[in-house]
Design a protein around this motif. Structure first.
Motif, PDB file in Angstrom:
ATOM      1  N   VAL A 163     103.462 125.530  30.840  1.00  0.00           N
ATOM      2  CA  VAL A 163     104.803 124.951  30.820  1.00  0.00           C
ATOM      3  C   VAL A 163     104.769 123.522  31.357  1.00  0.00           C
ATOM      4  CG1 VAL A 163     107.110 125.118  31.860  1.00  0.00           C
ATOM      5  CG2 VAL A 163     106.014 127.154  30.908  1.00  0.00           C
ATOM      6  N   ALA A 164     103.998 123.301  32.421  1.00  0.00           N
ATOM      7  CA  ALA A 164     103.904 121.959  33.005  1.00  0.00           C
ATOM      8  C   ALA A 164     103.278 120.973  32.028  1.00  0.00           C
ATOM      9  CB  ALA A 164     103.106 122.003  34.301  1.00  0.00           C
ATOM     10  N   SER A 165     102.264 121.395  31.293  1.00  0.00           N
ATOM     11  CA  SER A 165     101.627 120.469  30.350  1.00  0.00           C
ATOM     12  C   SER A 165     102.558 120.155  29.178  1.00  0.00           C
ATOM     13  CB  SER A 165     100.292 121.023  29.862  1.00  0.00           C
ATOM     14  OG  SER A 165     100.488 122.187  29.099  1.00  0.00           O
ATOM     15  N   ILE A 166     103.336 121.127  28.737  1.00  0.00           N
ATOM     16  CA  ILE A 166     104.302 120.877  27.664  1.00  0.00           C
ATOM     17  C   ILE A 166     105.395 119.935  28.173  1.00  0.00           C
ATOM     18  CG2 ILE A 166     106.104 121.935  26.245  1.00  0.00           C
ATOM     19  CD1 ILE A 166     104.237 124.394  26.018  1.00  0.00           C
ATOM     20  N   TRP A 167     105.870 120.158  29.389  1.00  0.00           N
ATOM     21  CA  TRP A 167     106.890 119.295  29.979  1.00  0.00           C
ATOM     22  C   TRP A 167     106.374 117.861  30.113  1.00  0.00           C
ATOM     23  CZ3 TRP A 167     111.852 119.114  30.738  1.00  0.00           C
ATOM     24  CH2 TRP A 167     112.369 118.175  31.635  1.00  0.00           C
TER      25      TRP A 167
ATOM     26  N   PHE B 250     103.246 117.945  18.327  1.00  0.00           N
ATOM     27  CA  PHE B 250     104.507 117.951  19.059  1.00  0.00           C
ATOM     28  C   PHE B 250     104.288 118.285  20.533  1.00  0.00           C
ATOM     29  CE2 PHE B 250     108.316 120.104  20.656  1.00  0.00           C
ATOM     30  CZ  PHE B 250     109.216 119.071  20.521  1.00  0.00           C
ATOM     31  N   PHE B 251     103.437 119.253  20.808  1.00  0.00           N
ATOM     32  CA  PHE B 251     103.179 119.627  22.195  1.00  0.00           C
ATOM     33  C   PHE B 251     102.009 118.865  22.793  1.00  0.00           C
ATOM     34  CE2 PHE B 251     105.303 123.542  20.638  1.00  0.00           C
ATOM     35  CZ  PHE B 251     106.414 123.456  21.447  1.00  0.00           C
ATOM     36  N   GLY B 252     101.372 118.006  22.003  1.00  0.00           N
ATOM     37  CA  GLY B 252     100.266 117.203  22.503  1.00  0.00           C
ATOM     38  C   GLY B 252     100.760 115.983  23.256  1.00  0.00           C
ATOM     39  N   ASP B 253      99.978 115.544  24.201  1.00  0.00           N
ATOM     40  CA  ASP B 253     100.359 114.408  25.035  1.00  0.00           C
ATOM     41  C   ASP B 253      99.852 113.114  24.401  1.00  0.00           C
ATOM     42  OD1 ASP B 253     101.150 112.739  27.029  1.00  0.00           O
ATOM     43  OD2 ASP B 253      99.978 113.688  28.609  1.00  0.00           O
ATOM     44  N   PRO B 254     100.751 112.227  23.953  1.00  0.00           N
ATOM     45  CA  PRO B 254     100.333 110.995  23.289  1.00  0.00           C
ATOM     46  C   PRO B 254      99.892 109.892  24.251  1.00  0.00           C
ATOM     47  CG  PRO B 254     102.703 111.103  23.331  1.00  0.00           C
ATOM     48  CD  PRO B 254     102.199 112.392  23.932  1.00  0.00           C
TER      49      PRO B 254
ATOM     50  N   ALA C 201     104.059 116.428  28.288  1.00  0.00           N
ATOM     51  CA  ALA C 201     103.954 115.831  26.953  1.00  0.00           C
ATOM     52  C   ALA C 201     105.316 115.361  26.457  1.00  0.00           C
ATOM     53  CB  ALA C 201     103.349 116.845  25.985  1.00  0.00           C
ATOM     54  N   ILE C 202     106.351 116.165  26.680  1.00  0.00           N
ATOM     55  CA  ILE C 202     107.698 115.780  26.247  1.00  0.00           C
ATOM     56  C   ILE C 202     108.174 114.561  27.028  1.00  0.00           C
ATOM     57  CG2 ILE C 202     110.106 116.530  26.229  1.00  0.00           C
ATOM     58  CD1 ILE C 202     109.032 119.366  25.589  1.00  0.00           C
ATOM     59  N   ARG C 203     107.921 114.553  28.340  1.00  0.00           N
ATOM     60  CA  ARG C 203     108.321 113.408  29.167  1.00  0.00           C
ATOM     61  C   ARG C 203     107.604 112.134  28.726  1.00  0.00           C
ATOM     62  NH1 ARG C 203     106.252 114.246  34.608  1.00  0.00           N
ATOM     63  NH2 ARG C 203     104.509 113.128  33.738  1.00  0.00           N
ATOM     64  N   ASN C 204     106.307 112.237  28.418  1.00  0.00           N
ATOM     65  CA  ASN C 204     105.548 111.065  27.979  1.00  0.00           C
ATOM     66  C   ASN C 204     106.016 110.570  26.615  1.00  0.00           C
ATOM     67  OD1 ASN C 204     104.082 110.959  30.321  1.00  0.00           O
ATOM     68  ND2 ASN C 204     102.358 112.099  29.508  1.00  0.00           N
ATOM     69  N   ARG C 205     106.450 111.481  25.744  1.00  0.00           N
ATOM     70  CA  ARG C 205     107.018 111.053  24.464  1.00  0.00           C
ATOM     71  C   ARG C 205     108.290 110.234  24.688  1.00  0.00           C
ATOM     72  NH1 ARG C 205     105.446 112.612  19.739  1.00  0.00           N
ATOM     73  NH2 ARG C 205     103.779 114.106  19.579  1.00  0.00           N
ATOM     74  N   LYS C 206     109.116 110.665  25.633  1.00  0.00           N
ATOM     75  CA  LYS C 206     110.339 109.906  25.935  1.00  0.00           C
ATOM     76  C   LYS C 206     109.996 108.539  26.506  1.00  0.00           C
ATOM     77  CE  LYS C 206     113.468 113.736  26.587  1.00  0.00           C
ATOM     78  NZ  LYS C 206     114.492 114.343  27.440  1.00  0.00           N
ATOM     79  N   GLU C 207     108.965 108.470  27.323  1.00  0.00           N
ATOM     80  CA  GLU C 207     108.548 107.183  27.877  1.00  0.00           C
ATOM     81  C   GLU C 207     108.057 106.246  26.779  1.00  0.00           C
ATOM     82  OE1 GLU C 207     108.874 106.045  30.963  1.00  0.00           O
ATOM     83  OE2 GLU C 207     109.846 107.923  31.526  1.00  0.00           O
ATOM     84  N   ILE C 208     107.408 106.783  25.770  1.00  0.00           N
ATOM     85  CA  ILE C 208     106.960 105.959  24.643  1.00  0.00           C
ATOM     86  C   ILE C 208     108.171 105.439  23.869  1.00  0.00           C
ATOM     87  CG2 ILE C 208     105.717 105.988  22.437  1.00  0.00           C
ATOM     88  CD1 ILE C 208     103.669 107.793  23.768  1.00  0.00           C
ATOM     89  N   GLU C 209     109.213 106.257  23.783  1.00  0.00           N
ATOM     90  CA  GLU C 209     110.444 105.782  23.147  1.00  0.00           C
ATOM     91  C   GLU C 209     111.023 104.598  23.927  1.00  0.00           C
ATOM     92  OE1 GLU C 209     111.705 106.717  20.253  1.00  0.00           O
ATOM     93  OE2 GLU C 209     110.074 108.150  19.986  1.00  0.00           O
ATOM     94  N   TYR C 210     110.956 104.648  25.257  1.00  0.00           N
ATOM     95  CA  TYR C 210     111.406 103.505  26.063  1.00  0.00           C
ATOM     96  C   TYR C 210     110.518 102.283  25.834  1.00  0.00           C
ATOM     97  CZ  TYR C 210     114.344 106.793  28.653  1.00  0.00           C
ATOM     98  OH  TYR C 210     115.264 107.737  29.004  1.00  0.00           O
ATOM     99  N   LEU C 211     109.221 102.496  25.712  1.00  0.00           N
ATOM    100  CA  LEU C 211     108.307 101.383  25.437  1.00  0.00           C
ATOM    101  C   LEU C 211     108.614 100.757  24.083  1.00  0.00           C
ATOM    102  CD1 LEU C 211     104.855 102.743  26.667  1.00  0.00           C
ATOM    103  CD2 LEU C 211     106.200 100.912  27.677  1.00  0.00           C
TER     104      LEU C 211
END
Length: 99
Positions: A30-34, A73-77, A36-46
């Motif tokens: 669950v932590a790794s999925i969370w 989708f669940f991978g960390d970019p 990955a989702i948080r990092n995707r949002k940060e990329i949207e800010y970038l």
């Protein structure tokens, strides 16, 4: 005279994980999925930064797009962006060394 070794396969089950180990494994997933989702949002800010600002941190808009499209989708970019920024830093250091 010949001897034949025979083994008896009892089919004993392998020991399963304890309840605590299962809980820790589930929380880790669950932590790794969370993350990955948080990092995707940060990329949207970038993605809202202009090209000069991205260049200051060693990234391009293509790096952002590639990070989002190459990861699942669940991978960390974020790993892709880290590698891109490091590659850019090495190239600029090499360019300043040659110049």
């Amino acid at each position: 005279m010949r001897t034949i070794d025979r083994t008896l396969g009892l089919g004993l089950p392998t020991p399963s994980l304890s309840l605590m180990a299962r809980v820790v494994l589930a929380l880790s997933n669950v932590a790794s999925i969370w993350r990955a989702i948080r990092n995707r949002k940060e990329i949207e800010y970038l993605n809202e930064l202009n090209d000069a600002q991205l260049s200051d941190i060693g990234l391009t808009r293509q790096d952002l797009n590639a990070a989002l499209t190459t990861s699942t989708f669940f991978g960390d970019p974020s790993g892709h962006l880290t590698n891109s920024a490091r590659r850019c830093a090495r190239l600029s250091a090499f360019g300043s060394f040659r110049g």
